[in-house]
Enzyme design. Structure first.
Site, mmCIF file in Angstrom:
data_model
loop_
_atom_site.group_PDB
_atom_site.id
_atom_site.type_symbol
_atom_site.label_atom_id
_atom_site.label_comp_id
_atom_site.label_asym_id
_atom_site.label_seq_id
_atom_site.Cartn_x
_atom_site.Cartn_y
_atom_site.Cartn_z
ATOM 1 N N CYS A 1 56.635 52.257 24.023
ATOM 2 C CA CYS A 1 56.384 51.723 23.208
ATOM 3 C C CYS A 1 55.059 52.025 22.390
ATOM 4 C CB CYS A 1 56.124 50.199 23.542
ATOM 5 S SG CYS A 1 55.328 49.237 22.504
ATOM 6 N N CYS B 1 52.002 49.295 23.348
ATOM 7 C CA CYS B 1 51.496 49.073 24.542
ATOM 8 C C CYS B 1 50.274 49.889 24.980
ATOM 9 C CB CYS B 1 52.610 49.468 25.573
ATOM 10 S SG CYS B 1 53.920 48.157 25.795
ATOM 11 N N HIS C 1 54.116 43.657 26.700
ATOM 12 C CA HIS C 1 55.307 43.820 25.811
ATOM 13 C C HIS C 1 56.171 43.041 25.628
ATOM 14 C CE1 HIS C 1 57.830 46.869 23.772
ATOM 15 N NE2 HIS C 1 58.678 46.385 24.464
ATOM 16 N N ASN D 1 56.251 39.652 11.147
ATOM 17 C CA ASN D 1 57.731 39.929 10.975
ATOM 18 C C ASN D 1 58.164 39.798 12.143
ATOM 19 O OD1 ASN D 1 59.232 40.147 8.846
ATOM 20 N ND2 ASN D 1 59.171 42.303 8.699
ATOM 21 N N SER E 1 60.459 46.553 13.749
ATOM 22 C CA SER E 1 60.925 47.671 14.523
ATOM 23 C C SER E 1 60.436 47.702 16.116
ATOM 24 C CB SER E 1 60.083 48.914 13.953
ATOM 25 O OG SER E 1 58.618 48.741 13.938
ATOM 26 N N HIS F 1 57.303 44.503 20.679
ATOM 27 C CA HIS F 1 55.866 44.164 21.337
ATOM 28 C C HIS F 1 55.235 43.070 20.414
ATOM 29 C CE1 HIS F 1 52.320 45.611 23.815
ATOM 30 N NE2 HIS F 1 51.984 44.629 22.946
ATOM 31 N N HIS G 1 53.371 41.562 17.694
ATOM 32 C CA HIS G 1 52.225 42.007 16.701
ATOM 33 C C HIS G 1 52.519 41.747 15.359
ATOM 34 C CE1 HIS G 1 55.629 44.508 15.838
ATOM 35 N NE2 HIS G 1 55.408 44.931 14.866
ATOM 36 N N GLN H 1 51.006 42.092 10.964
ATOM 37 C CA GLN H 1 50.161 43.003 10.090
ATOM 38 C C GLN H 1 49.357 42.498 9.223
ATOM 39 O OE1 GLN H 1 53.004 46.240 8.223
ATOM 40 N NE2 GLN H 1 54.614 45.610 9.424
#
Ligand code: H2U
Ligand code: ZN
Length: 347
Positions: A49, A52, A114, A154, A162, A165, A167, A169
């Site tokens: 990943c 990570c 993760h 997202n 994609s 993990h 996250h 933006q």
């Protein structure tokens, strides 16, 4: 005959757009779950990943051994800070227009783990995500060339995300993008006409009605908006007039973390899956202008319709004419409201 039992259109006062509601097409308000619960959350650490701790990313970057949140400039940024300032107006009557746009894109890792999601992180860790968002809003927004900071998440492969993990933006740029610009304009005209905030008036009305409320705490309310387009779309609204994350008092930031968690658990419990969505935070532009009536809020736009794999498609009439939904906002709110607040993976 009741309006809401028949085909009708509802206005989104934040955008001025209408949604067609066709409730007669739903035989049952709640179709229940038809697929086995999704239990595989993946490993706590994935050596492949790129988010990570300690792993390498595109280029030569290596992530630090971070223990809380971790922010970096997107290696494939959609906007660049130093693009040359150019414009083009051409074609008949200046029909074709283009201008360069400067900006900064960042990735925010919510946790070193993760296998977690916001819904499964503890409220304390979600609070540090809220604090990170606030610092980023300040940091990016304080730059002279940045007029707007869009924070978003997202989630889920079905949303084109994609990587599982946890996250989000941040895209910060020179111009206010169309959707927030429209919402700010509508909130300002409402304020000029009525002297009050559109979203505060709306929230107070919804709290009297109750039927579209999903979950509340002392400072925030999550509800399915009257004009929702996506089947389980929600908005998170502060009850006090605040325009940015920075305006929130410490206890209100905690309350926001609490609402993010409780709404996230309800979403995951709905179809017993890690619920996909696009979530975004709308706050004041950072161009030092006044936006009377503007209120901080979050939108959650999830694509799922009937189960972990049956999603709503925006096609046909919706792409060519106007959004449409079958299940009413009231039915969706009732379904989300009826769910337990213990995550199905923790039962
Ligand atoms: P999603 O949230 O859509 O999954 O995107 C993750 C972002 O991570 C994506 O914008 C960035 C992609 O550009 N990324 C990096 O910055 N570095 C990498 O090594 C891979 C992906
Ligand atoms: Zn990872």
């Amino acid at each position: 005959m009741k309006l809401f039992d028949n085909p009708h259109k509802r206005l989104n006062p934040l955008t001025g757009e209408w949604v067609l509601v066709s409730p007669h097409r739903t035989k049952r308000p709640w179709q229940g779950q038809t697929e086995a619960p999704q239990r595989d959350t993946g490993p706590e650490y994935d050596p492949h990943c790129y988010l990570c701790p300690g792993n390498s990313r595109a280029g030569d970057s290596v992530n630090p051994d971070y223990t809380g949140t971790f922010v970096f400039d997107n290696d494939f940024s959609a906007l660049l800070p130093d693009s040359p300032q150019l414009q083009d107006t051409s074609g008949p009557h200046g029909l074709l227009q283009a201008r360069s746009e400067r900006g900064i894109c960042r990735v925010v890792c919510f946790s070193p783990r993760h296998d977690l999601t916001l819904a499964r992180m503890d409220t304390r860790s979600i609070l540090s995500v809220v604090d990170t968002w606030e610092r980023q809003y300040q940091d990016l927004g304080s730059r002279e060339e940045i007029a707007h900071v869009q924070i978003f998440e997202n989630r889920g492969a079905v949303m084109g995300c994609s990587n599982p993990h946890p996250h989000g933006q941040i895209w910060a740029e020179e111009l206010i993008p169309d959707l927030p610009a429209k919402e700010l304009e509508r909130q300002e005209s409402y304020f000029n006409e009525h002297g009050t905030s559109l979203l505060i008036d709306y929230l107070n009305y919804e709290r009297e009605q109750g039927e579209r409320i999903v979950v509340e705490n002392e400072s925030f309310t999550a509800l399915v908006p009257y004009w929702a387009v996506w089947p389980y779309e929600t908005m998170v609204l502060p009850r006090r007039g605040v325009q940015t994350l920075t305006d929130l008092r410490p206890e209100e930031r905690e309350a926001l973390a609490d609402i993010i968690k409780r709404l996230g658990i309800r979403y995951d419990n709905l179809f017993q899956t890690s619920f996909p969505y696009s979530m975004g935070i709308h706050q004041l532009p950072t161009n030092s202008q006044d936006y009377p009536g503007a209120q901080l809020h979050m939108h959650y736009l999830p694509p799922l319709l009937r189960s972990a794999s049956v999603k709503k498609f925006m096609v046909g009439y919706e792409l060519m004419a106007q959004p449409q939904r079958d299940i009413t906002a009231e039915m969706s709110a009732a379904a989300l409201r009826s769910l337990p607040e213990t995550h199905y993976l923790e039962v």
